[in-house]
Write a protein that holds these residues in place. Structure first.
Motif, PDB file in Angstrom:
ATOM      1  N   PHE A  62       6.164   7.373   3.387  1.00  0.00           N
ATOM      2  CA  PHE A  62       5.443   6.090   2.810  1.00  0.00           C
ATOM      3  C   PHE A  62       6.831   5.331   2.239  1.00  0.00           C
ATOM      4  N   ILE A  63       7.876   5.981   1.731  1.00  0.00           N
ATOM      5  CA  ILE A  63       8.958   5.368   1.303  1.00  0.00           C
ATOM      6  C   ILE A  63       9.583   4.447   2.551  1.00  0.00           C
ATOM      7  N   VAL A  64       9.837   5.219   3.472  1.00  0.00           N
ATOM      8  CA  VAL A  64      10.399   4.370   4.430  1.00  0.00           C
ATOM      9  C   VAL A  64       9.772   3.352   5.084  1.00  0.00           C
ATOM     10  N   ILE A  65       8.488   3.562   5.397  1.00  0.00           N
ATOM     11  CA  ILE A  65       7.609   2.296   5.796  1.00  0.00           C
ATOM     12  C   ILE A  65       7.675   1.167   4.775  1.00  0.00           C
ATOM     13  N   HIS A  66       7.391   1.526   3.588  1.00  0.00           N
ATOM     14  CA  HIS A  66       7.460   0.402   2.505  1.00  0.00           C
ATOM     15  C   HIS A  66       9.134  -0.389   2.555  1.00  0.00           C
ATOM     16  N   LEU A  67      10.235   0.459   2.598  1.00  0.00           N
ATOM     17  CA  LEU A  67      11.377  -0.197   2.714  1.00  0.00           C
ATOM     18  C   LEU A  67      11.498  -0.921   3.814  1.00  0.00           C
ATOM     19  N   ALA A  68      11.085  -0.676   4.773  1.00  0.00           N
ATOM     20  CA  ALA A  68      11.349  -1.330   6.209  1.00  0.00           C
ATOM     21  C   ALA A  68      10.601  -2.933   6.151  1.00  0.00           C
ATOM     22  N   GLY A  69       9.430  -3.048   5.287  1.00  0.00           N
ATOM     23  CA  GLY A  69       8.796  -4.260   5.071  1.00  0.00           C
ATOM     24  C   GLY A  69       9.638  -4.739   3.859  1.00  0.00           C
ATOM     25  N   ALA A  70       9.980  -4.250   2.919  1.00  0.00           N
ATOM     26  CA  ALA A  70      10.604  -5.134   1.780  1.00  0.00           C
ATOM     27  C   ALA A  70      11.997  -5.483   2.487  1.00  0.00           C
ATOM     28  N   TYR A  71      12.725  -4.604   3.389  1.00  0.00           N
ATOM     29  CA  TYR A  71      13.967  -5.198   3.934  1.00  0.00           C
ATOM     30  C   TYR A  71      13.815  -6.776   4.720  1.00  0.00           C
ATOM     31  N   GLN A  72      12.525  -6.704   5.019  1.00  0.00           N
ATOM     32  CA  GLN A  72      12.338  -8.290   5.786  1.00  0.00           C
ATOM     33  C   GLN A  72      12.104  -9.144   4.476  1.00  0.00           C
ATOM     34  N   ILE A  85       0.783  -1.061  -0.075  1.00  0.00           N
ATOM     35  CA  ILE A  85       0.086  -0.081  -0.035  1.00  0.00           C
ATOM     36  C   ILE A  85       0.925   1.297   0.127  1.00  0.00           C
ATOM     37  N   MET A  86       1.877   1.246   0.864  1.00  0.00           N
ATOM     38  CA  MET A  86       2.951   2.385   0.799  1.00  0.00           C
ATOM     39  C   MET A  86       3.723   2.565  -0.639  1.00  0.00           C
ATOM     40  N   SER A  87       3.788   1.453  -1.085  1.00  0.00           N
ATOM     41  CA  SER A  87       4.626   1.690  -2.391  1.00  0.00           C
ATOM     42  C   SER A  87       3.644   2.582  -3.781  1.00  0.00           C
ATOM     43  N   PHE A  88       2.416   2.012  -3.324  1.00  0.00           N
ATOM     44  CA  PHE A  88       1.469   2.620  -4.441  1.00  0.00           C
ATOM     45  C   PHE A  88       1.064   4.213  -3.900  1.00  0.00           C
ATOM     46  N   GLY A  89       1.332   4.298  -2.802  1.00  0.00           N
ATOM     47  CA  GLY A  89       1.196   5.745  -2.278  1.00  0.00           C
ATOM     48  C   GLY A  89       2.235   6.849  -2.611  1.00  0.00           C
ATOM     49  N   TYR A  90       3.422   6.516  -2.512  1.00  0.00           N
ATOM     50  CA  TYR A  90       4.594   7.268  -2.710  1.00  0.00           C
ATOM     51  C   TYR A  90       4.710   7.356  -4.381  1.00  0.00           C
ATOM     52  N   SER A  91       4.401   6.304  -4.992  1.00  0.00           N
ATOM     53  CA  SER A  91       4.364   6.277  -6.410  1.00  0.00           C
ATOM     54  C   SER A  91       3.416   7.240  -6.913  1.00  0.00           C
ATOM     55  N   SER A  92       2.247   7.302  -6.200  1.00  0.00           N
ATOM     56  CA  SER A  92       1.285   7.972  -6.949  1.00  0.00           C
ATOM     57  C   SER A  92       1.650   9.397  -6.770  1.00  0.00           C
ATOM     58  N   ILE A  93       2.263   9.751  -5.568  1.00  0.00           N
ATOM     59  CA  ILE A  93       2.419  10.936  -5.150  1.00  0.00           C
ATOM     60  C   ILE A  93       3.396  11.625  -6.148  1.00  0.00           C
ATOM     61  N   GLY A  94       4.631  10.778  -6.411  1.00  0.00           N
ATOM     62  CA  GLY A  94       5.413  11.165  -7.307  1.00  0.00           C
ATOM     63  C   GLY A  94       4.878  11.491  -8.746  1.00  0.00           C
ATOM     64  N   ILE A  95       3.932  10.610  -9.174  1.00  0.00           N
ATOM     65  CA  ILE A  95       3.408  10.644 -10.447  1.00  0.00           C
ATOM     66  C   ILE A  95       2.551  11.951 -10.424  1.00  0.00           C
ATOM     67  N   GLY A  96       1.755  12.175  -9.370  1.00  0.00           N
ATOM     68  CA  GLY A  96       1.015  13.395  -9.189  1.00  0.00           C
ATOM     69  C   GLY A  96       1.779  14.708  -9.485  1.00  0.00           C
ATOM     70  N   LEU A  97       2.708  14.693  -8.617  1.00  0.00           N
ATOM     71  CA  LEU A  97       3.432  16.180  -8.622  1.00  0.00           C
ATOM     72  C   LEU A  97       4.398  16.043 -10.015  1.00  0.00           C
ATOM     73  N   ALA A  98       4.672  15.081 -10.673  1.00  0.00           N
ATOM     74  CA  ALA A  98       5.321  15.001 -11.941  1.00  0.00           C
ATOM     75  C   ALA A  98       4.324  15.859 -13.003  1.00  0.00           C
ATOM     76  N   LEU A  99       2.940  15.099 -13.090  1.00  0.00           N
ATOM     77  CA  LEU A  99       1.925  15.699 -13.688  1.00  0.00           C
ATOM     78  C   LEU A  99       1.685  17.111 -13.479  1.00  0.00           C
ATOM     79  N   THR A 100       1.749  17.592 -12.299  1.00  0.00           N
ATOM     80  CA  THR A 100       1.488  18.980 -12.043  1.00  0.00           C
ATOM     81  C   THR A 100       2.250  19.891 -12.665  1.00  0.00           C
ATOM     82  N   ARG A 101       3.586  19.372 -12.529  1.00  0.00           N
ATOM     83  CA  ARG A 101       4.553  20.231 -12.953  1.00  0.00           C
ATOM     84  C   ARG A 101       4.578  20.484 -14.516  1.00  0.00           C
ATOM     85  N   ILE A 102       4.363  19.226 -15.175  1.00  0.00           N
ATOM     86  CA  ILE A 102       4.062  19.169 -16.659  1.00  0.00           C
ATOM     87  C   ILE A 102       2.997  20.275 -17.285  1.00  0.00           C
TER      88      ILE A 102
END
Length: 477
Positions: free
Chosen positions: A326-336, A194-211
């Motif tokens: 979101f990235i930190v939470i996701h990577l804490a899980g992916a680490y495991q 869920i976190m991975s979708f969250g931060y990817s969506s934010i990155g995509i949204g910010l990029a789209l806004t900039r464009i």
């Protein structure tokens, strides 16, 4: 009409196995489904690699960047499905289970291949853990910096060391590492996905806004331009590193067998796993395309190595902060997810070596009232703690984000994602040497080997440059 007594007994016994507490191999009943497997896989795939895809697309250009993502996703899905058929031997539905990647290799290719696989797999898993430690610390520093700029103004000297954050993450991972096995990780993988979708969506949204706002960067069909952005030599090295970054984004095969071992025995594990592979690869490729393409369109040929840091540390600071959390939470899980196969191997090796040791086998229940809330094992406590400390120390010694990603991608992609699945498929299905199918599979092997070698060369060159401009343990961002 009703069958013989033996047949009735077999049916009854099978029904007992289906409805009882144990599977056909005597282990506790597996409860995994296509959705839990997909959550584990997505947690493993969508990680720090997604943040470098805008940079990778900038080095390769529109055609090269999109084409490489599509090709890598197709190769990964194909070879992952080959791997799924090797979970049971010799028959993919009723044969003996192979619980780990190494066991699959031993069953199909023999002991010497198994040893080679072990070296590559566990080096790569450890490398992934180190890479995730680096990336999580960068995101934690980014939160600190954005809040510093917000409080003190955009001209403030907000530079912080990654080291305290790496140490803090390491301490947290020591606690998470006490989770006994993959079967107990489903909740963590679900949160991480869920976190991975969250931060990817934010990155995509910010990029789209900039464009949309008209502030996008200058892009070209072939990416960064020789003589304008970089020299010819730099362009070549950067293209090699970009291939490594994309390979890293698709390197997850080393945990697939352990994920498949969590699935229910009916329907057949290989069929369910292929569905999970398809769902996961298509989902992540869609996100990768959006992150790579929109990120490149937003920043142009000057795209940063970590897409989220390119949006600055100013406004909307809270949204960039949220993405980094979101990235930190996701990577804490992916680490495991990546560490569990290493832990499992150490546990099984120690159990075989010292079967009567209380240090290895003893469990000490921790109770709250009359209820056991946790079972402590000394081997898990000490061995896994030492592993986390080693990984954290190595991460502090070499915090070079993009170059480390490219090196990890080159180290793991060809042997684990392509070579072993292809060779096991050939051996398992007795594909005749020199036949058209054998030739095409070997061609895939060779082409992916060349890509891995190019990525390794580019990443080593990049790490050399990074070492020349910074000192281990003393990097501030």
């Amino acid at each position: 009409m009703g069958g013989t007594k033996d047949e009735e007994f077999q049916k009854g016994n099978y029904k007992f196995e289906e409805e009882g507490e144990f599977d056909d191999d005597g282990k506790p009943k597996r409860t995994g489904t296509v959705w839990t497997a997909s959550a584990h896989i997505i947690t493993a795939i969508i990680g720090s690699g997604v943040l470098s895809l805008a940079w990778a697309t900038a080095q390769l250009g529109w055609i090269g960047g999109i084409g490489t993502l599509v090709i890598f996703s197709g190769i990964t899905l194909y070879t992952s499905n080959l791997l799924a058929d090797c979970y049971r031997s010799p028959d993919p539905v009723t044969g003996k289970r192979n619980y780990t990647y190494m066991e699959e290799v031993r069953a199909n290719l023999g002991r010497s291949s198994c040893i080679a696989c072990a070296v590559v797999q566990y080096a790569n898993l450890t490398g992934m853990v180190i890479g995730y430690t680096i990336t999580a610390s960068i995101s934690m520093v980014a939160v600190h910096k954005s809040n510093c700029f917000h409080r003190k103004g955009h001209g403030a000297a907000c530079k912080f060391s990654n080291n305290p954050y790496m140490i803090g993450l390491g301490i947290f991972e020591i606690f998470l590492s006490q989770i006994p096995n993959f079967h107990k990780l489903t909740w963590l993988s679900t949160v991480a996905a869920i976190m991975s979708f969250g931060y990817s969506s934010i990155g995509i949204g910010l990029a789209l806004t900039r464009i949309i706002s008209g502030n996008g960067g200058r892009t070209t069909i072939t990416g960064v331009e020789v003589g304008i952005d970089v020299t010819a030599a730099d362009k070549t090295w950067r293209m090699f590193r970009a291939l490594g970054d994309i390979a890293f984004a698709y390197t997850f095969s080393q945990v697939l067998v352990e994920i498949q071992d969590t699935l229910k025995s009916t329907p057949a594990e290989n069929k369910v796993m292929k569905k999970a592979n398809t769902i996961s690869v298509f989902t992540t490729t869609a996100f990768y395309m959006m992150c790579g393409c929109l990120g490149y369109a937003a920043f142009g040929n000057g795209a940063p190595g970590n897409m989220l840091t390119g949006f600055g540390f100013y406004e909307p600071f809270w949204l960039v902060d949220l993405a980094n959390i979101f990235i930190v939470i996701h990577l804490a899980g992916a680490y495991q997810v990546f560490a569990q196969p290493v832990y499992s191997k150490v546990d099984s090796w120690a159990s075989e070596k010292w079967p009567n040791s209380t240090f290895v086998k003893g469990n000490y229940p921790i109770k709250l009232g009359n209820k056991t809330i946790f079972s402590l094992n000394l081997l898990r406590l000490i061995g896994r703690t030492m592993f986390v400390i080693l990984a954290t120390t190595l991460a502090m010694a070499m915090p070079f984000f993009n170059d480390i990603l490219a090196f990890l991608g080159s180290l793991g992609f060809w042997p684990l994602t392509v070579y072993f699945p292809v060779e096991m498929y050939i051996a398992k299905n007795n594909i005749k040497r020199g036949s058209m199918k054998w030739f095409m599979l070997q061609l895939l092997n060779i082409l992916c080997l060349l890509v891995s070698l190019a990525a390794a060369a580019g990443s080593i060159q990049g790490v050399g440059e990074a070492l020349g401009s910074s000192k281990p343990f003393q990097v501030k961002v």
